[in-house]
Design a protein around this motif. Structure first.
Motif, PDB file in Angstrom:
ATOM      1  N   VAL A 143       0.885  -1.171   0.000  1.00 47.80           N
ATOM      2  CA  VAL A 143       0.000   0.000   0.000  1.00 47.80           C
ATOM      3  C   VAL A 143       0.919   1.217   0.000  1.00 47.80           C
ATOM      4  CG1 VAL A 143      -1.771   1.300   1.237  1.00 47.80           C
ATOM      5  CG2 VAL A 143      -1.834  -1.206   1.230  1.00 47.80           C
ATOM      6  N   TYR A 144       0.715   2.085  -0.988  1.00 48.34           N
ATOM      7  CA  TYR A 144       1.566   3.250  -1.177  1.00 48.34           C
ATOM      8  C   TYR A 144       0.822   4.524  -0.806  1.00 48.34           C
ATOM      9  CZ  TYR A 144       4.042  -0.086  -4.151  1.00 48.34           C
ATOM     10  OH  TYR A 144       4.692  -1.183  -4.632  1.00 48.34           O
ATOM     11  N   ARG A 145       1.574   5.507  -0.315  1.00 44.59           N
ATOM     12  CA  ARG A 145       1.045   6.864  -0.178  1.00 44.59           C
ATOM     13  C   ARG A 145       1.587   7.653  -1.351  1.00 44.59           C
ATOM     14  NH1 ARG A 145       2.820   9.912   4.876  1.00 44.59           N
ATOM     15  NH2 ARG A 145       4.580  10.514   3.606  1.00 44.59           N
ATOM     16  N   LEU A 146       0.669   8.266  -2.094  1.00 47.98           N
ATOM     17  CA  LEU A 146       1.038   9.068  -3.258  1.00 47.98           C
ATOM     18  C   LEU A 146       0.803  10.538  -2.940  1.00 47.98           C
ATOM     19  CD1 LEU A 146      -0.714   6.946  -6.049  1.00 47.98           C
ATOM     20  CD2 LEU A 146       1.534   6.593  -5.019  1.00 47.98           C
ATOM     21  N   ARG A 147       1.516  11.411  -3.672  1.00 49.07           N
ATOM     22  CA  ARG A 147       1.400  12.862  -3.479  1.00 49.07           C
ATOM     23  C   ARG A 147       1.379  13.530  -4.845  1.00 49.07           C
ATOM     24  NH1 ARG A 147       4.799  17.560  -2.407  1.00 49.07           N
ATOM     25  NH2 ARG A 147       3.848  18.777  -0.744  1.00 49.07           N
ATOM     26  N   THR A 181       0.343  19.464  -6.094  1.00 46.92           N
ATOM     27  CA  THR A 181      -0.336  20.452  -5.240  1.00 46.92           C
ATOM     28  C   THR A 181      -0.245  20.095  -3.764  1.00 46.92           C
ATOM     29  OG1 THR A 181      -2.483  19.339  -5.405  1.00 46.92           O
ATOM     30  CG2 THR A 181      -1.972  21.012  -7.085  1.00 46.92           C
ATOM     31  N   GLY A 182       0.337  18.927  -3.442  1.00 48.47           N
ATOM     32  CA  GLY A 182       0.491  18.522  -2.045  1.00 48.47           C
ATOM     33  C   GLY A 182      -0.613  17.622  -1.543  1.00 48.47           C
ATOM     34  N   SER A 183      -1.561  17.279  -2.387  1.00 46.70           N
ATOM     35  CA  SER A 183      -2.652  16.384  -2.003  1.00 46.70           C
ATOM     36  C   SER A 183      -2.142  14.943  -1.967  1.00 46.70           C
ATOM     37  CB  SER A 183      -3.794  16.523  -3.015  1.00 46.70           C
ATOM     38  OG  SER A 183      -4.863  15.690  -2.653  1.00 46.70           O
ATOM     39  N   HIS A 184      -2.708  14.132  -1.067  1.00 51.39           N
ATOM     40  CA  HIS A 184      -2.281  12.748  -0.888  1.00 51.39           C
ATOM     41  C   HIS A 184      -3.410  11.767  -1.183  1.00 51.39           C
ATOM     42  CE1 HIS A 184       0.656  14.932   1.614  1.00 51.39           C
ATOM     43  NE2 HIS A 184       1.467  13.948   1.289  1.00 51.39           N
ATOM     44  N   MET A 185      -3.036  10.525  -1.509  1.00 53.10           N
ATOM     45  CA  MET A 185      -3.975   9.415  -1.620  1.00 53.10           C
ATOM     46  C   MET A 185      -3.229   8.120  -1.333  1.00 53.10           C
ATOM     47  SD  MET A 185      -4.293   8.342  -5.691  1.00 53.10           S
ATOM     48  CE  MET A 185      -5.894   8.838  -5.840  1.00 53.10           C
ATOM     49  N   ASP A 186      -3.952   7.119  -0.810  1.00 50.08           N
ATOM     50  CA  ASP A 186      -3.393   5.788  -0.629  1.00 50.08           C
ATOM     51  C   ASP A 186      -3.781   4.954  -1.839  1.00 50.08           C
ATOM     52  OD1 ASP A 186      -2.552   6.683   1.843  1.00 50.08           O
ATOM     53  OD2 ASP A 186      -4.248   5.801   2.907  1.00 50.08           O
ATOM     54  N   SER A 187      -2.875   4.076  -2.282  1.00 55.16           N
ATOM     55  CA  SER A 187      -3.113   3.345  -3.516  1.00 55.16           C
ATOM     56  C   SER A 187      -2.343   2.030  -3.521  1.00 55.16           C
ATOM     57  CB  SER A 187      -2.660   4.198  -4.713  1.00 55.16           C
ATOM     58  OG  SER A 187      -2.856   3.521  -5.931  1.00 55.16           O
ATOM     59  N   THR A 188      -2.780   1.129  -4.394  1.00 58.37           N
ATOM     60  CA  THR A 188      -2.038  -0.105  -4.647  1.00 58.37           C
ATOM     61  C   THR A 188      -1.052   0.088  -5.799  1.00 58.37           C
ATOM     62  OG1 THR A 188      -3.760  -0.886  -6.141  1.00 58.37           O
ATOM     63  CG2 THR A 188      -3.928  -1.554  -3.822  1.00 58.37           C
ATOM     64  N   GLN A 189      -1.096   1.252  -6.432  1.00 56.25           N
ATOM     65  CA  GLN A 189      -0.220   1.577  -7.552  1.00 56.25           C
ATOM     66  C   GLN A 189       0.835   2.594  -7.111  1.00 56.25           C
ATOM     67  OE1 GLN A 189      -0.780  -0.157 -10.439  1.00 56.25           O
ATOM     68  NE2 GLN A 189      -2.367  -1.124  -9.185  1.00 56.25           N
ATOM     69  N   GLN A 190       1.993   2.587  -7.725  1.00 54.76           N
ATOM     70  CA  GLN A 190       3.049   3.532  -7.379  1.00 54.76           C
ATOM     71  C   GLN A 190       2.835   4.905  -7.995  1.00 54.76           C
ATOM     72  OE1 GLN A 190       6.959   1.948  -8.058  1.00 54.76           O
ATOM     73  NE2 GLN A 190       6.685   0.317  -6.575  1.00 54.76           N
ATOM     74  N   ALA A 191       1.897   5.011  -8.922  1.00 60.16           N
ATOM     75  CA  ALA A 191       1.541   6.294  -9.528  1.00 60.16           C
ATOM     76  C   ALA A 191       0.104   6.194 -10.013  1.00 60.16           C
ATOM     77  CB  ALA A 191       2.466   6.636 -10.681  1.00 60.16           C
ATOM     78  N   ASP A 192      -0.616   7.321  -9.954  1.00 59.97           N
ATOM     79  CA  ASP A 192      -2.016   7.363 -10.390  1.00 59.97           C
ATOM     80  C   ASP A 192      -2.305   8.774 -10.880  1.00 59.97           C
ATOM     81  OD1 ASP A 192      -4.762   7.228 -10.758  1.00 59.97           O
ATOM     82  OD2 ASP A 192      -5.156   6.231  -8.856  1.00 59.97           O
ATOM     83  N   SER A 239     -13.501  13.295  -1.963  1.00 55.64           N
ATOM     84  CA  SER A 239     -14.386  14.464  -1.917  1.00 55.64           C
ATOM     85  C   SER A 239     -14.069  15.360  -3.102  1.00 55.64           C
ATOM     86  CB  SER A 239     -14.189  15.253  -0.628  1.00 55.64           C
ATOM     87  OG  SER A 239     -14.836  16.511  -0.715  1.00 55.64           O
ATOM     88  N   PRO A 240     -14.984  15.439  -4.094  1.00 55.65           N
ATOM     89  CA  PRO A 240     -14.732  16.347  -5.211  1.00 55.65           C
ATOM     90  C   PRO A 240     -14.745  17.810  -4.774  1.00 55.65           C
ATOM     91  CG  PRO A 240     -16.827  15.179  -5.499  1.00 55.65           C
ATOM     92  CD  PRO A 240     -16.194  14.660  -4.256  1.00 55.65           C
ATOM     93  N   TYR A 241     -15.507  18.117  -3.741  1.00 55.88           N
ATOM     94  CA  TYR A 241     -15.585  19.497  -3.256  1.00 55.88           C
ATOM     95  C   TYR A 241     -14.229  19.964  -2.729  1.00 55.88           C
ATOM     96  CZ  TYR A 241     -16.949  23.567  -0.521  1.00 55.88           C
ATOM     97  OH  TYR A 241     -17.032  24.830   0.011  1.00 55.88           O
ATOM     98  N   HIS A 242     -13.568  19.113  -1.933  1.00 53.51           N
ATOM     99  CA  HIS A 242     -12.261  19.454  -1.350  1.00 53.51           C
ATOM    100  C   HIS A 242     -11.097  18.926  -2.179  1.00 53.51           C
ATOM    101  CE1 HIS A 242     -13.929  21.011   2.369  1.00 53.51           C
ATOM    102  NE2 HIS A 242     -14.696  19.939   2.442  1.00 53.51           N
ATOM    103  N   ASP A 243     -11.388  18.128  -3.225  1.00 53.93           N
ATOM    104  CA  ASP A 243     -10.357  17.429  -3.984  1.00 53.93           C
ATOM    105  C   ASP A 243      -9.430  16.698  -3.016  1.00 53.93           C
ATOM    106  OD1 ASP A 243      -8.997  16.485  -6.210  1.00 53.93           O
ATOM    107  OD2 ASP A 243      -7.612  18.181  -6.230  1.00 53.93           O
ATOM    108  N   ASP A 244     -10.036  15.875  -2.153  1.00 54.65           N
ATOM    109  CA  ASP A 244      -9.325  15.225  -1.056  1.00 54.65           C
ATOM    110  C   ASP A 244      -9.659  13.745  -1.021  1.00 54.65           C
ATOM    111  OD1 ASP A 244      -7.876  14.884   1.375  1.00 54.65           O
ATOM    112  OD2 ASP A 244      -9.720  15.133   2.527  1.00 54.65           O
ATOM    113  N   TYR A 245      -8.635  12.910  -0.876  1.00 55.08           N
ATOM    114  CA  TYR A 245      -8.789  11.478  -0.666  1.00 55.08           C
ATOM    115  C   TYR A 245      -8.508  11.167   0.793  1.00 55.08           C
ATOM    116  CZ  TYR A 245      -8.567  10.726  -5.726  1.00 55.08           C
ATOM    117  OH  TYR A 245      -8.807  10.730  -7.072  1.00 55.08           O
TER     118      TYR A 245
END
Length: 186
Positions: free
Chosen positions: A89-93, A96-107, A135-141
């Protein structure tokens, strides 16, 4: 009544004790070198309300505590190393500094920032899905705790399955087992 959080340093030589304290300082500042914590990593979540779009991010590094962040708590136990039936499980950035957790190394615009640990491919008794929400409103995962009410966010697919870890003042230890791990957790 509620039981207080009980720190635990069994199986680790340094890093987070599970209650906001420490099991000691790690050489080279990294509590997740194989010789230090060989079994599990505690995945926690932070919220950065002052970032440009409001941002949640997950971490398994107890030394990663942003000055302007609000601690959302501990979510899951992840394996420190891969095993049969698991995946990273990867943390992506993003730029703009926004983050998401993913099974992929890039998205898309999100690039690898850290490997959080290893989640199971399929659920076993006592596990919960590690569901990612957007959240599309905050563009946040964010990755949510089992059964967490995530108002204003859209549910996405799980990034894996893990034993939940809810660090709070009303904890009751539960014994969980799997073919690879047996633990007592709150």
């Amino acid at each position: 009544g509620c039981l207080p959080c009980r720190p635990g340093c069994a199986g680790v030589a340094c890093g987070d004790d599970g209650c906001g304290g420490s099991c000691g300082s790690c050489p080279q500042g990294d509590p997740f070198l194989a010789q230090h914590n060989t079994k599990l990593r505690i995945m926690s979540r932070w919220w950065l309300p002052t970032s440009p779009t409001s941002d949640h991010f997950s971490t398994t590094n107890p030394n990663e505590k942003p000055a302007d962040g609000l601690y959302d708590g501990q979510l899951f136990y992840l394996l420190a190393n891969g095993a049969n039936g698991t995946h990273p499980v990867y943390r992506l950035r993003s730029d703009t500094g926004s983050h998401m957790d993913s099974t992929q190394q890039a998205d898309g615009p999100y690039q690898l920032e850290a490997t959080l640990g290893y989640a199971y491919n399929n659920p076993s008794p006592g596990m919960c899905p590690m569901t990612r929400w957007y959240s599309p409103y905050h563009d946040d995962y964010l990755t949510a705790l089992c059964g967490e009410d995530v108002s204003g966010y859209q549910e996405e697919d799980p990034v894996g399955y893990a034993y939940f870890r809810h660090g709070g003042s009303c904890e009751v230890p539960v014994e969980l087992g799997n073919s690879e791990i047996s633990l007592i957790a709150n």
